[in-house]
Design a protein around this motif. Structure first.
Motif: not given
Length: 679
Positions: A270-279, A311-316, A321-323, A325-332
């Motif tokens: 599913e579409l990620m809300k809070d993507p994080v990078i693992v080791a 350790t979980l590092t945020p993938n800013y 990019l997801i935000a 894409w959502c804006e382009v597709n008219g999604m919140e």
């Protein structure tokens, strides 16, 4: 290495293994919510009935272990461990996957039952002084196993056919809802917790190679799970709407939107809300990977590599990019459930700024800037552990890897040495491997300057400390390149190559690669080198290779016995034990008589007796085993010689009777015939 157990009896801990397996099942926590619930409960119940038997074995452990009894216990220990593995599969495995693999799963059940039945049937109860009461209970379990062996308890056919029809999309559309209802009930997928757990388990099983094409399997089965999930959510609105109904157009009607794969969590799809990078460098939805880790997993769901840390590092970047894409597709844009704690940096802000500036230079089109930045990072990574952590966290590893193909040999050398220094920190090894570094390091090992080749070999040695990386490195052509460096490199390069080859050849699959690359003649040359250079490394490698059939043949062809006998008599303690280990392998199998006879000619008995008395613990074991084989060989030789003498005596004819002079033919004056004698 965690203790050298070569030469020890493989069943030394058989009693402990039996007791541990029974106790693991008896400890509880075995909830089975899948199509094999009945079969799994029956198996676990039978093993729990062996509890008193396990207790008596525990008491027996206090007495000195008899090797024959321990060997008798080994088949039971193996059978119980396989049963425990099957129970864990039933508890933790994907419910969908297990049903689709019905034939394989039932085959495992039958194999485990047959193995348990055989082990309990052959068990020497009298020798281990098992009480009559406990033996009667074991006989009850044995009777149940025999019945189970004769009667195959297959799961529901309708259930299997329902799931298969959805998987292959061969069902009647009008019956889809009825099929989904039956499946959700029989698979126990009725709550959001069950569905999330199944998603985690499904991804783990398929990614670990359960199917012929993991990519195809994960896609088809994940879509199947999503159908069940959407059905359950529709039937239970309080669980929240299905993901598809959340994508609406301006009129509030559902609109078809295809989410890019790179924006989907590999676990939930599913579409990620809070993507994080693992080791390992993979990205997941925070909630999904936290649940995965919280369930006791230590591997990356996608790569199946063991994660060096959690350790979980945020993938800013991806979140941005997801935000967009959502804006382009008219999604919140998706909202994160909570603000995670910001991880503490391994170095100060000024140090981090300096590292970021160096990474910026690594990307410069100016070769001079690239070279100087790589050199500075090399020195920083050498300085301390804090720098190694900070440099890796800043994203240096992929940038350094890109410089390994640089046409500037000095830049290439700095880059590979920086990676070597980074790899010293355990947490960075997984990041280097998951970045696909090995082929590039092997490229430097083959084509770089001598110093770069040395450091490439040292990097492979550092990475190969992790067992699973031995397989990865061995499969990339590293071994032939290391053999070449061992042959033609500088003294330091040869030492680094030998260390890496030793580590890699601990894995059985790499031994054949090393042998076919010509390692044995090269090692034999080092062993017989009068300077004694790299003698310790050469003998250690020779000991490992001699356990491989091809290695034993190649070593045997090099006339090694005289030098091995000399080494047993006058080498260092470690080399003496390794020489004895090699001799022990040679003196078994097809050419053992040849090598035993040669060892006798070289006077091996005296140094062996001395090693058996004064060697290392492993050296003593090898010497005792060799002495036993030599003694049997000498007795056999003596018996053969006596048999030959006896046969020769029997082959001699009886003395001829006196012949009357008048009967003597003229031919008697000719030379007497020679009687044959025994060989």
């Amino acid at each position: 290495m965690a203790g050298d157990r070569r030469g020890e009896p493989p069943v030394a801990a058989a009693k402990e293994r039996v007791a541990a397996a029974v106790e693991a099942v008896a400890s509880g926590g075995w909830e089975f919510r899948n199509a094999y619930r009945r079969q799994l409960l029956a198996l676990s119940r039978r093993i729990r009935l062996l509890g008193p038997f396990s207790e008596e074995l525990r008491e027996a452990r206090r007495a000195p272990a008899d090797e024959e009894e321990e060997r008798a216990l080994a088949p039971l220990a193996e059978a119980l461990e396989k049963a425990l593995e099957l129970l864990r599969l039933g508890r933790e495995g994907s419910r969908i996957f297990l049903v689709l693999q019905r034939d394989n799963v039932m085959k495992k059940f039958q194999e485990v039952i047959a193995q348990l039945e055989q082990a309990l049937s052959d068990f020497p109860y009298n020798k281990l002084d098992i009480s009559d009461e406990v033996r009667e209970q074991v006989e009850l379990v044995l009777a149940q196993l025999r019945r189970a062996k004769e009667r195959v308890d297959m799961p529901d056919d309708e259930f299997y056919n329902d799931l298969l029809s959805l998987y292959n999309k061969s069902y009647d559309p009008s019956a889809e809802l009825a099929i989904l209802e039956r499946l959700s009930e029989k698979l126990y997928l009725m709550t959001i917790t069950d569905l999330t757990q199944e998603s985690l388990a499904l991804h783990e099983m398929v990614a670990s190679g359960g199917g012929q094409d993991p990519g195809e399997h994960i896609e088809k089965m994940s879509m199947l799970l999503k159908k069940i999930k959407d059905f359950v959510q529709t039937q239970n609105p309080e669980m929240g709407p299905p993901i598809a109904s959340k994508l609406m157009d301006s009129n509030g009607d559902p609109r078809p939107v295809t989410i890019p794969d790179e924006f989907r969590c590999p676990i939930s799809l599913e579409l990620m809300k809070d993507p994080v990078i693992v080791a390992t460098g993979q990205t997941y939805e925070r909630a999904c990977i936290e649940k995965w880790l919280g369930s006791g997993h230590h591997t990356c769901p996608t790569t199946q590599q063991r994660m060096a840390n959690t350790t979980l590092t945020p993938n800013y970047v991806l979140r941005s990019l997801i935000a967009q894409w959502c804006e382009v597709n008219g999604m919140e844009p998706p909202k994160r459930s909570s603000q995670p704690n910001k991880p503490t940096s391994a170095c100060s802000s000024s140090e981090r700024a300096n590292i970021d500036a160096l990474l910026f230079k690594l990307c410069s089109p100016d070769p001079e800037e690239q070279r100087s930045a790589a050199a500075e990072l090399r020195l920083l990574a050498k300085r301390n552990a804090s720098n190694r952590i900070c440099i890796a966290e800043a994203g240096a590893i992929p940038l350094l890897l890109s410089l390994l193909s640089s046409s500037d040999l000095r830049t290439q050398e700095h880059a590979v040495t920086a990676l070597l220094n980074l790899s010293i920190h355990e947490d960075n090894k997984a990041s280097i491997i998951s970045s696909g570094a090995v082929p590039s390091i092997v490229h430097v090992l083959k084509n770089g300057s001598m110093e770069a080749r040395e450091n490439a070999a040292a990097t492979l040695f550092s990475l190969s400390v992790i067992d699973e990386y031995k397989v990865t490195i061995g499969g990339t052509g590293a071994i032939p390149a290391l053999v070449v460096l061992l042959s033609e490199g500088s003294q330091r390069g040869k030492k680094d190559a030998a260390a890496a080859l030793f580590n890699l050849c601990i894995y059985q699959g790499n031994k054949g690669r090393a042998i076919r690359a010509g390692l044995v003649p090269l090692i034999m040359g080092l062993v017989t080198n009068p300077t004694g250079a790299l003698m310790d490394e050469a003998m250690a490698i020779l000991s490992i290779l001699s356990s491989h059939p091809e290695g034993k043949a190649a070593i045997g062809a090099a006339e090694p016995v005289p030098v091995l006998v000399e080494m047993i008599g006058s080498g260092s303690p470690r080399n003496r034990e390794n020489a004895a280990a090699v001799m022990l392998h040679l003196c078994s199998g097809e050419y053992q008589l040849k090598h035993l006879a040669r060892a006798q000619e070289c006077g091996v008995m005296v140094p062996l007796r001395e090693l058996a008395l004064n060697g290392t613990e492993r050296g003593k074991r090898k010497a005792v085993q060799l002495l036993e084989r030599m003694s049997r060989f000498l007795v056999q030789q003596q018996e053969e010689q006596e048999a030959q003498l006896q046969a020769s005596a029997q082959a001699l004819p009886q003395a001829p009777e006196q012949i009357q002079e008048t009967d003597t033919p003229e031919q008697l004056d000719s030379p007497a015939p020679q009687y044959p004698v025994g060989p």
